[in-house]
Design an enzyme around this catalytic site. Structure first.
Site, PDB file in Angstrom:
ATOM      1  N   GLY A 147       0.850  -1.190   0.000  1.00  0.00           N
ATOM      2  CA  GLY A 147       0.000   0.000   0.000  1.00  0.00           C
ATOM      3  C   GLY A 147       0.883   1.236   0.000  1.00  0.00           C
ATOM      4  CB  ILE A 154      -4.203   7.169 -14.858  1.00  0.00           C
ATOM      5  CG1 ILE A 154      -4.738   7.441 -16.267  1.00  0.00           C
ATOM      6  CG2 ILE A 154      -5.096   7.866 -13.814  1.00  0.00           C
ATOM      7  CD1 ILE A 154      -4.797   8.895 -16.683  1.00  0.00           C
ATOM      8  CD  GLU A 170      20.882   4.635   4.013  1.00  0.00           C
ATOM      9  OE1 GLU A 170      20.156   5.001   3.054  1.00  0.00           O
ATOM     10  OE2 GLU A 170      22.068   5.015   4.145  1.00  0.00           O
ATOM     11  CG  ASP A 172      30.197  11.111  11.092  1.00  0.00           C
ATOM     12  OD1 ASP A 172      30.904  11.632  10.211  1.00  0.00           O
ATOM     13  OD2 ASP A 172      30.115   9.887  11.254  1.00  0.00           O
ATOM     14  NE  ARG A 179      33.135   7.081  15.902  1.00  0.00           N
ATOM     15  CZ  ARG A 179      33.916   8.132  16.128  1.00  0.00           C
ATOM     16  NH1 ARG A 179      33.513   9.089  16.953  1.00  0.00           N
ATOM     17  NH2 ARG A 179      35.074   8.254  15.522  1.00  0.00           N
TER      18      ARG A 179
END
Lengths: 661, 661
Positions: free
Chosen positions: B100, B173, B401, B459, B510
């Site tokens: 869906g 369409i 991902e 980061d 980390r």
């Protein structure tokens, strides 16, 4: 290649080796293309016709910050020593958009390119090319694997955005290793299929003249976006060049020294920039300053010749809304018809679209459901299609929610425009990567999200948001507005428009809602307010959106039993939290227990209530009234929860939701 | 076209007009291809080698449910009158995956196709083609615009999944109108670029022989996935055929009557199925039953000849985990080294990968960061690449991902395998559309999400999750596990594996974390437990993941001042909520105020604490220790918050977080 360009390249290569994360830049000779641009990199970002540069592979951040330093932006050598992980537009002047999450920059650039075409169509006049800039992107393999970039590329091809020029760093290396591990498609063929102009440079490490020519070619193609695939060697000069080892981790000092020696630099010097390189790059700043002065002169003459358009443009560039905005917003009384808030949103758009010409809206192929298209709207399409033109302000985004949101970030970043876009609330999570960056960067993007609960009914649980509002409320710097009726819908738009430094999400119903007694456009701006007050209240019922009228109905039931309920509407947690303690404690007075009702996850509602009527599971397919009943969204069930809550606190002190440690 | 096929088609067309949402099916003649399949649509979904069918354009749900009815699945005519909005695998036998949300089914099918190739490589023997099915997909324009489908298509091309056959209903369409509004790319050329085999049928309304031939051709191409573009007219037979009017809203009764008359049916009859059609379709059920019997016989002989493989397959198909799983999990004591939970996760994978051969893992191009690849892993790659083979269990998903998560749903749906996949926690939102369906459908998919807070440091804020855990905790039917050390990491894997009907998210650091006193594999399964107890406690400190050791350090500070703190670890809200009231109130006893500490949004923490140390804003770039300090994640600040909280409640009653109305 001229000597000074070669020296510049090698300077950047060695500088990059000195930056905290030295692995990111070495791959790039293409920075060279930057001195091909006629009006790029103004010191002052205020000149709206500047060329735009987007580093979509944002992990190569050092490249961009070094270039900002060299071109005279406010990035010092000391700043370079603390280069962030990814380019941060909210902190660093000269960074057009915050990138890093892969594919976003690419899709932002499609928005930047849309803005340029639209504003050119609206404002340019013969002899007055006010808008003529190009949009340049550097992208890598990572971005081109991301769905958001694919969606945006298809959209850009459809819209024939000729000002968009993408340089694709094809270095064959991603973090896992060689792209043969996972990415073996024919990228240029794919872009041809999207309708792009494509070119290829086989030796991007050395063939700078080839790059020059390719960029010039791309500029000549005015009815297609361009991509130039440039084969490079990552980490060139390092002993690990051409491998993932220079992608994922810093170089060691020996290797850095070798690189410097190899490029003819003194390996004992750090952050060294030869004088002639400094001087050469200063000429770009000067060229940029001249371009800005020329443009300002052009604008001045333009204003004389076209005072109306000139005034409009000036107003937009100063981020001022039209004065009469609040006055034209629709207002309602309880005798007005019950309507869905998506329908009330349409009414707002019909009222404001013409007086706020910087609004540029669209939908991800749900126009008839989101009701985002106003009566006088013209589609934004390439004029050759005969189904719209670039003056048009209604964007057919296609079934591309993520690209829509990312493009809206780009449109907002360009300036002079306020983008809005529609889909079902549940599908804002398809676009989350971009929504998050709207919030982080602080772009005024308006998300018009309809079908905002299990109240959408028949489409079933795949389309019914449950976790969505919790996720949005947990996201910093975004307004979440769930209006309960017509006045609150007008108020929600007013709040969204009046916040130039944050995005807004409007959560709107599919189903009809009554116009409430005491609802208010202005009170909506306070985030929450008392809809029904009573002395010595037994209970406060608080709701949002479609559940406010349910709370009102439940209150009626309670009153008929002699219980004294208050009713609070809380359209926006964020705006409410910005009110004074005094105000907030007047809305949620101590000592009165609170029951919340929202047809959504109860997660997070402990902040403002002691008991909840909400969702702890997924919804179901069915007519909406039956679905709402199944999950307890009835006046009877809310009243019952209220009675339980009153009984629970009968002999206990009621914890304050406002005064907390 | 034979007469009975034509009659079947017209039966379905008229049935569809009678279904609650009659607009969805008329477009489809391609259902016809279904009787080309050798072993499709078993009545019993238990036969794992059945062909798989995925209706990716799930809004055409009625088509699938009508076919389930005709082929003898447990879908009655009365059920058809209440067909859901989209196919619901969790409710309806015969629906392989819930579709869906556009693009999901397509990407699920890539996972189904991966499973088929992998299991064939592992179990098939000469004369024993236990796994030989095809994966069929019907998809529309909407799905093909979605990024998730683009990612999945690129991956499928790379992996050369020959059993995957996609039928693309090219009806021009979408909801907004003709695809010329937004979708004008050359789809087949794009798929060629991905490495797919492509074919085209120009008259899909009538050329059923052409469709037959194309499907047969596709089956012959064993080293490429196939797409067949079939040009159709949407709503054929309706007076609005070929327009968006038959897409977005039901047909009116007159139009329905006209359609029936046009196709030679009695317009006064509803839900009418001619006897010969019923009989004809029953033959498919019989063929399916025979195929199932044959396969079961084959498996029986296989078990005799290959008892070891046979036993493994039987165990997997019965969803039983190996008996010695808990015994082999790594366990730690406080004297063991401090390690990042991502590293501890790698240790678990190295221990269990060989004894749980149904584990099939990968990463979205972050292998070296997620540490998802165990020592003995072989890549899942087409054997011709010489960099892996189909027996391999490590999937290089690329920077995709969303496709990774959706493919994992398909892998889980196939059976016999437990997929896991890695990326940074922040980028689970890139995949949310699929994560949500893991939860809704109840697939055992394990999300190995590392770099789980601002503690990732350099980061920067684009990669630092803030809202993510709140979003996940608000999502029903998913386990969120944030282990604090080695024992809890082992416990988190155990919880994930032991829950066959829900997905799990492992949020891993980390940065290094110490091995805690009193942490436990088994207690992790309770979701929360007391790590440090004290009589007459002044305060409870509760944390998750990396902040548990921080709470322990803060407790030390408080003790040194004579304050009596308890410490609770709460790795999983969901598992904790399933414990008895008695147990929960022993973890959070009444009368003791609670301070939570989690380097994430505080949204939702009112459920288990009175005051919070957490995030209300985005993070920043920098070394992780500095970033954590900047936002108050220090023992000193947590201790300070504890003292404030104790002071606040000095003369007030402390609200219970467990006993609530």
């Amino acid at each position: 290649m001229t000597d000074i360009n070669k020296l510049s390249i090698n300077t950047i290569r060695t500088l990059a080796a000195d930056v905290v994360l030295p692995w990111v830049v070495l791959q790039w000779p293409i920075f060279y293309f930057q001195n091909l641009l006629p009006v790029t990199r103004q010191i002052h970002t205020g000149q709206i016709n500047r060329d735009r540069f987007v580093l979509s592979n944002g992990h190569a951040c050092a490249l961009q910050y070094i270039m900002l330093h060299l071109t005279g932006y406010d990035v010092t050598i000391d700043d370079l020593k603390q280069t962030p992980g990814h380019p941060e537009a909210h902190l660093t002047p000269g960074v057009e958009v915050t990138t890093g999450p892969l594919g976003q920059g690419f899709a932002n650039a499609v928005g930047l390119a849309i803005s340029r075409e639209h504003l050119a169509a609206v404002f340019n006049k013969p002899g007055f090319d006010l808008f003529s800039n190009y949009t340049y992107v550097i992208t890598g393999d990572g971005c081109l694997q991301e769905g958001v970039a694919s969606e945006a590329a298809s959209l850009a091809g459809h819209l024939q955005l000729g000002n968009l020029i993408v340089l694709y760093d094809d270095n064959h290396i991603s973090i896992d290793g060689n792209t043969e591990l996972s990415f073996t498609e024919d990228v240029l063929k794919r872009f041809e299929a999207y309708g792009w102009h494509t070119q290829e440079i086989t030796d991007g490490n050395n063939d700078l003249n080839g790059i020059t020519t390719a960029v010039e070619n791309a500029k000549k193609v005015t009815d297609k976006p361009s991509i130039i695939k440039i084969r490079t060697i990552i980490g060139i000069g390092s002993k690990n060049q051409g491998t993932e080892k220079v992608h994922g981790s810093p170089l060691n000092p020996d290797d850095i020294a070798n690189i410097k020696t190899a490029f003819g630099f003194d390996s004992s010097k750090y952050f060294y920039i030869p004088d002639e390189v400094r001087q050469y790059w200063r000429s770009f700043s000067e060229r940029g300053q001249k371009a800005e002065n020329d443009w300002n002169d052009l604008l001045k003459s333009y204003k004389e010749k076209y005072p109306e358009e000139g005034a409009d443009l000036t107003r937009r560039l100063s981020n001022k809304l039209p004065d009469n905005l609040a006055a034209v917003l629709p207002r309602y009384t309880p005798s007005d018809s019950a309507l869905a808030t998506r329908k009330l949103s349409e009414a707002v758009l019909n009222k404001i679209a013409d007086i706020v010409p910087e609004l540029i809206g669209g939908s991800a192929d749900l126009t008839e459901s989101n009701l985002t298209r106003w009566k006088t709207a013209v589609d934004f399409q390439h004029p050759s299609t005969n189904i719209g033109n670039y003056k048009g302000r209604y964007i057919r985004y296609g079934v591309r929610e993520h690209a829509m949101a990312a493009a809206m970030n780009g449109i907002a970043a360009y300036g002079g425009l306020i983008p809005f876009g529609g889909t079902f609330l549940n599908f804002i999570t398809y676009a989350w990567g971009a929504v998050r960056l709207s919030a982080l960067t602080g772009f005024r993007v308006i998300y018009v999200m309809t079908h905002d609960s299990i109240g959408l009914g028949e489409d079933g649980p795949t389309h019914q948001p449950i976790e969505t509002l919790a996720a949005l409320r947990a996201l910093p710097n975004i307004l979440v507005l769930r209006p309960a009726d017509g006045n609150e819908t007008s108020g929600a738009y007013l709040a969204a428009l009046k916040n130039p430094l944050r995005p807004s999400v409007l959560a709107l119903t599919r189903q009809n809602l009554p116009q409430l007694q005491n609802s208010s456009v202005e009170k909506t701006l306070q985030g929450g307010y008392v809809l029904e007050e009573v002395d010595n209240a037994d209970i406060t019922l608080v709701g949002t959106g479609s559940e406010v009228s349910l709370a009102v109905d439940a209150a009626k039931l309670l009153k008929s039993e002699g219980i004294k309920p208050r009713v609070v509407s809380l359209p926006s947690f964020e705006l409410f939290e910005e009110q004074s303690l005094e105000y907030r404690s007047s809305v949620f007075p101590d000592g009165v227990p609170i029951v919340s009702v929202e047809a959504m996850s109860t997660y997070g509602w402990d902040a403002y209530s002691h008991a909840h009527v909400g969702m702890r599971m997924f919804g179901a397919s069915g007519p909406y009234k039956e679905v709402l009943k199944k999950y307890g969204f009835t006046p009877e069930n809310v009243a019952s929860k209220a009675r339980e809550t009153i009984a629970f606190y009968k002999d206990k002190s009621v914890p304050s939701v406002i005064f907390r440690p």
